[in-house]
Scaffold this motif. Structure first.
Motif, PDB file in Angstrom:
ATOM      1  N   LYS A   9       0.834  -1.197   0.000  1.00 41.70           N
ATOM      2  CA  LYS A   9       0.000   0.000   0.000  1.00 41.70           C
ATOM      3  C   LYS A   9       0.879   1.261   0.000  1.00 41.70           C
ATOM      4  O   LYS A   9       1.819   1.372   0.779  1.00 41.70           O
ATOM      5  N   GLY A  10       0.586   2.164  -0.892  1.00 45.76           N
ATOM      6  CA  GLY A  10       1.339   3.411  -0.980  1.00 45.76           C
ATOM      7  C   GLY A  10       2.485   3.370  -1.964  1.00 45.76           C
ATOM      8  O   GLY A  10       3.119   4.403  -2.216  1.00 45.76           O
ATOM      9  N   HIS A  11       2.775   2.204  -2.546  1.00 50.45           N
ATOM     10  CA  HIS A  11       3.840   2.079  -3.529  1.00 50.45           C
ATOM     11  C   HIS A  11       3.259   2.169  -4.936  1.00 50.45           C
ATOM     12  O   HIS A  11       2.323   1.436  -5.271  1.00 50.45           O
ATOM     13  N   ARG A  12       3.804   3.039  -5.748  1.00 53.18           N
ATOM     14  CA  ARG A  12       3.254   3.236  -7.082  1.00 53.18           C
ATOM     15  C   ARG A  12       3.765   2.211  -8.087  1.00 53.18           C
ATOM     16  O   ARG A  12       3.169   2.030  -9.138  1.00 53.18           O
ATOM     17  N   TYR A  13       4.859   1.532  -7.766  1.00 52.57           N
ATOM     18  CA  TYR A  13       5.372   0.497  -8.665  1.00 52.57           C
ATOM     19  C   TYR A  13       4.652  -0.816  -8.394  1.00 52.57           C
ATOM     20  O   TYR A  13       4.312  -1.125  -7.250  1.00 52.57           O
ATOM     21  N   PRO A  14       4.432  -1.622  -9.435  1.00 52.38           N
ATOM     22  CA  PRO A  14       3.760  -2.915  -9.230  1.00 52.38           C
ATOM     23  C   PRO A  14       4.634  -3.877  -8.431  1.00 52.38           C
ATOM     24  O   PRO A  14       5.858  -3.734  -8.355  1.00 52.38           O
ATOM     25  N   VAL A  15       3.966  -4.871  -7.882  1.00 55.52           N
ATOM     26  CA  VAL A  15       4.635  -5.834  -7.014  1.00 55.52           C
ATOM     27  C   VAL A  15       5.794  -6.519  -7.726  1.00 55.52           C
ATOM     28  O   VAL A  15       6.872  -6.703  -7.152  1.00 55.52           O
ATOM     29  N   GLU A  16       5.579  -6.923  -8.985  1.00 56.97           N
ATOM     30  CA  GLU A  16       6.612  -7.703  -9.663  1.00 56.97           C
ATOM     31  C   GLU A  16       7.886  -6.891  -9.876  1.00 56.97           C
ATOM     32  O   GLU A  16       8.982  -7.455  -9.901  1.00 56.97           O
ATOM     33  N   ILE A  17       7.784  -5.558 -10.020  1.00 57.67           N
ATOM     34  CA  ILE A  17       8.985  -4.724 -10.161  1.00 57.67           C
ATOM     35  C   ILE A  17       9.747  -4.677  -8.841  1.00 57.67           C
ATOM     36  O   ILE A  17      10.974  -4.845  -8.790  1.00 57.67           O
ATOM     37  N   ILE A  18       9.026  -4.467  -7.753  1.00 56.14           N
ATOM     38  CA  ILE A  18       9.658  -4.418  -6.429  1.00 56.14           C
ATOM     39  C   ILE A  18      10.328  -5.753  -6.101  1.00 56.14           C
ATOM     40  O   ILE A  18      11.510  -5.801  -5.706  1.00 56.14           O
ATOM     41  N   ALA A  19       9.591  -6.838  -6.289  1.00 58.10           N
ATOM     42  CA  ALA A  19      10.124  -8.154  -5.963  1.00 58.10           C
ATOM     43  C   ALA A  19      11.320  -8.505  -6.837  1.00 58.10           C
ATOM     44  O   ALA A  19      12.288  -9.119  -6.372  1.00 58.10           O
ATOM     45  N   HIS A  20      11.281  -8.106  -8.107  1.00 57.60           N
ATOM     46  CA  HIS A  20      12.388  -8.423  -9.006  1.00 57.60           C
ATOM     47  C   HIS A  20      13.655  -7.676  -8.591  1.00 57.60           C
ATOM     48  O   HIS A  20      14.760  -8.239  -8.641  1.00 57.60           O
ATOM     49  N   CYS A  21      13.525  -6.427  -8.188  1.00 57.59           N
ATOM     50  CA  CYS A  21      14.692  -5.657  -7.738  1.00 57.59           C
ATOM     51  C   CYS A  21      15.304  -6.270  -6.486  1.00 57.59           C
ATOM     52  O   CYS A  21      16.535  -6.394  -6.375  1.00 57.59           O
ATOM     53  N   VAL A  22      14.462  -6.663  -5.542  1.00 59.44           N
ATOM     54  CA  VAL A  22      14.964  -7.280  -4.312  1.00 59.44           C
ATOM     55  C   VAL A  22      15.643  -8.609  -4.638  1.00 59.44           C
ATOM     56  O   VAL A  22      16.692  -8.937  -4.075  1.00 59.44           O
ATOM     57  N   TRP A  23      15.066  -9.366  -5.557  1.00 55.12           N
ATOM     58  CA  TRP A  23      15.680 -10.637  -5.978  1.00 55.12           C
ATOM     59  C   TRP A  23      17.041 -10.412  -6.614  1.00 55.12           C
ATOM     60  O   TRP A  23      18.013 -11.083  -6.272  1.00 55.12           O
ATOM     61  N   LEU A  24      17.132  -9.458  -7.534  1.00 53.60           N
ATOM     62  CA  LEU A  24      18.406  -9.183  -8.196  1.00 53.60           C
ATOM     63  C   LEU A  24      19.488  -8.834  -7.182  1.00 53.60           C
ATOM     64  O   LEU A  24      20.618  -9.340  -7.258  1.00 53.60           O
ATOM     65  N   TYR A  25      19.155  -7.978  -6.230  1.00 54.73           N
ATOM     66  CA  TYR A  25      20.163  -7.497  -5.280  1.00 54.73           C
ATOM     67  C   TYR A  25      20.646  -8.598  -4.359  1.00 54.73           C
ATOM     68  O   TYR A  25      21.844  -8.663  -4.034  1.00 54.73           O
ATOM     69  N   HIS A  26      19.741  -9.476  -3.931  1.00 61.02           N
ATOM     70  CA  HIS A  26      20.129 -10.516  -2.985  1.00 61.02           C
ATOM     71  C   HIS A  26      20.637 -11.788  -3.659  1.00 61.02           C
ATOM     72  O   HIS A  26      21.338 -12.580  -3.026  1.00 61.02           O
ATOM     73  N   ARG A  27      20.301 -11.975  -4.919  1.00 61.12           N
ATOM     74  CA  ARG A  27      20.732 -13.189  -5.603  1.00 61.12           C
ATOM     75  C   ARG A  27      22.096 -13.041  -6.262  1.00 61.12           C
ATOM     76  O   ARG A  27      22.874 -13.993  -6.318  1.00 61.12           O
ATOM     77  N   PHE A  28      22.415 -11.863  -6.762  1.00 53.87           N
ATOM     78  CA  PHE A  28      23.656 -11.635  -7.492  1.00 53.87           C
ATOM     79  C   PHE A  28      24.484 -10.544  -6.809  1.00 53.87           C
ATOM     80  O   PHE A  28      23.927  -9.677  -6.132  1.00 53.87           O
ATOM     81  N   PRO A  29      25.800 -10.576  -6.969  1.00 55.93           N
ATOM     82  CA  PRO A  29      26.654  -9.549  -6.335  1.00 55.93           C
ATOM     83  C   PRO A  29      26.576  -8.222  -7.071  1.00 55.93           C
ATOM     84  O   PRO A  29      27.512  -7.778  -7.738  1.00 55.93           O
ATOM     85  N   LEU A  30      25.436  -7.558  -6.955  1.00 59.37           N
ATOM     86  CA  LEU A  30      25.164  -6.303  -7.652  1.00 59.37           C
ATOM     87  C   LEU A  30      25.054  -5.152  -6.661  1.00 59.37           C
ATOM     88  O   LEU A  30      24.621  -5.341  -5.519  1.00 59.37           O
ATOM     89  N   SER A  31      25.405  -3.969  -7.107  1.00 60.62           N
ATOM     90  CA  SER A  31      25.155  -2.763  -6.321  1.00 60.62           C
ATOM     91  C   SER A  31      23.752  -2.256  -6.632  1.00 60.62           C
ATOM     92  O   SER A  31      23.111  -2.686  -7.605  1.00 60.62           O
ATOM     93  N   PHE A  32      23.280  -1.305  -5.838  1.00 62.67           N
ATOM     94  CA  PHE A  32      21.968  -0.718  -6.106  1.00 62.67           C
ATOM     95  C   PHE A  32      21.955  -0.018  -7.463  1.00 62.67           C
ATOM     96  O   PHE A  32      20.957  -0.062  -8.186  1.00 62.67           O
ATOM     97  N   ARG A  33      23.045   0.618  -7.817  1.00 62.05           N
ATOM     98  CA  ARG A  33      23.120   1.307  -9.112  1.00 62.05           C
ATOM     99  C   ARG A  33      23.116   0.312 -10.274  1.00 62.05           C
ATOM    100  O   ARG A  33      22.563   0.593 -11.346  1.00 62.05           O
TER     101      ARG A  33
END
Length: 239
Positions: A9-33
């Motif tokens: 609630k209150g997030h303008r991005y859809p769930v799949e975008i949020i979840a995909h970003c969190v997955w990318l960051y925790h699954r691979f050695p990536l920076s936020f940028r």
């Protein structure tokens, strides 16, 4: 029992975008940028600061959801500790895994003595709400003291060669530590590693024991579980 996914609630991005970003960051050695750049390539304009906030807000919730869906941990626990440099100061990362390498709990402490071992064991037992049949550690004597005081009925095997399961579980953490150029604070490291230890192993099955078709089938199941945990299941695909 499965719990409901977190509220968006209150997030303008859809769930799949949020979840995909969190997955990318925790699954691979990536920076936020780097996550920001990958999302831009897919046509989603998301700032690295937004990715950071999503990981902080939803990472632990996702990790907890995955843990609740895992089979009950085995009754043989492997405990180990390694040093990590946090803002130039040596700290110790204590970790417990079961016989399959699933992370049971982690704790960062400034000491590697009996008091620290007892604190970690107490936290571990409280989280698991039981004691193991066997506890396997290296030769650190602090474990023996904690074992005698907190779980004397449990068999304790103290041998460096028996604890490869716990030692190997530190490798993904070391990889992330290098990619992040170290951790900046104890609190930030504890929060990240608590979520990371729940999310990353979910997408790291023991591939060397599987055939290629078996691995793909297993990963399909794990992605479906991820969608259930995050609430992305049944959502329309992002453009």
């Amino acid at each position: 029992m499965d719990s409901a996914p977190p509220s968006y609630k209150g997030h303008r991005y859809p769930v799949e975008i949020i979840a995909h970003c969190v997955w990318l960051y925790h699954r691979f050695p990536l920076s936020f940028r780097e996550v920001e750049e990958l999302m831009l390539q897919r046509g989603a304009v998301v700032s690295h600061e937004t990715v950071r906030r999503w990981c902080a807000k939803f990472g632990q919730a996702y990790a907890d959801g995955l843990r609740r869906r895992r089979p009950r941990p085995g009754d043989k626990w492997h405990l180990d500790e390694v040093f990590v440099k946090i803002n130039g100061v040596r700290q110790y990362l204590w970790r417990a895994v079961d016989k399959d390498g699933n992370v049971l709990d982690i704790l960062i402490q400034s000491r590697r003595n009996a008091k620290a071992a007892k604190r970690f064991l107490a936290k571990l037992m409280k989280k698991q709400q039981r004691v193991p049949r066997v506890m396997v550690t290296d030769k650190l004597r602090s474990y023996g003291t904690a074992h005698r005081e907190l779980m004397p009925s449990v068999e304790h095997r103290s041998h460096k060669g028996l604890n490869n399961r716990a030692e190997n579980s530190h490798q993904p953490t070391r990889q992330r530590e290098r990619a992040m150029k170290g951790f900046r604070s104890v609190g930030a490291a504890q929060r990240f590693l608590a979520a990371f230890s729940g999310i990353s192993p979910h997408f790291r099955p023991r591939r060397h024991l599987m055939t290629a078709p078996g691995y793909r089938a297993e990963m399909t199941i794990r992605f479906a579980i991820w969608d259930q945990v995050t609430g992305a299941a049944g959502q329309p695909a992002a453009a």
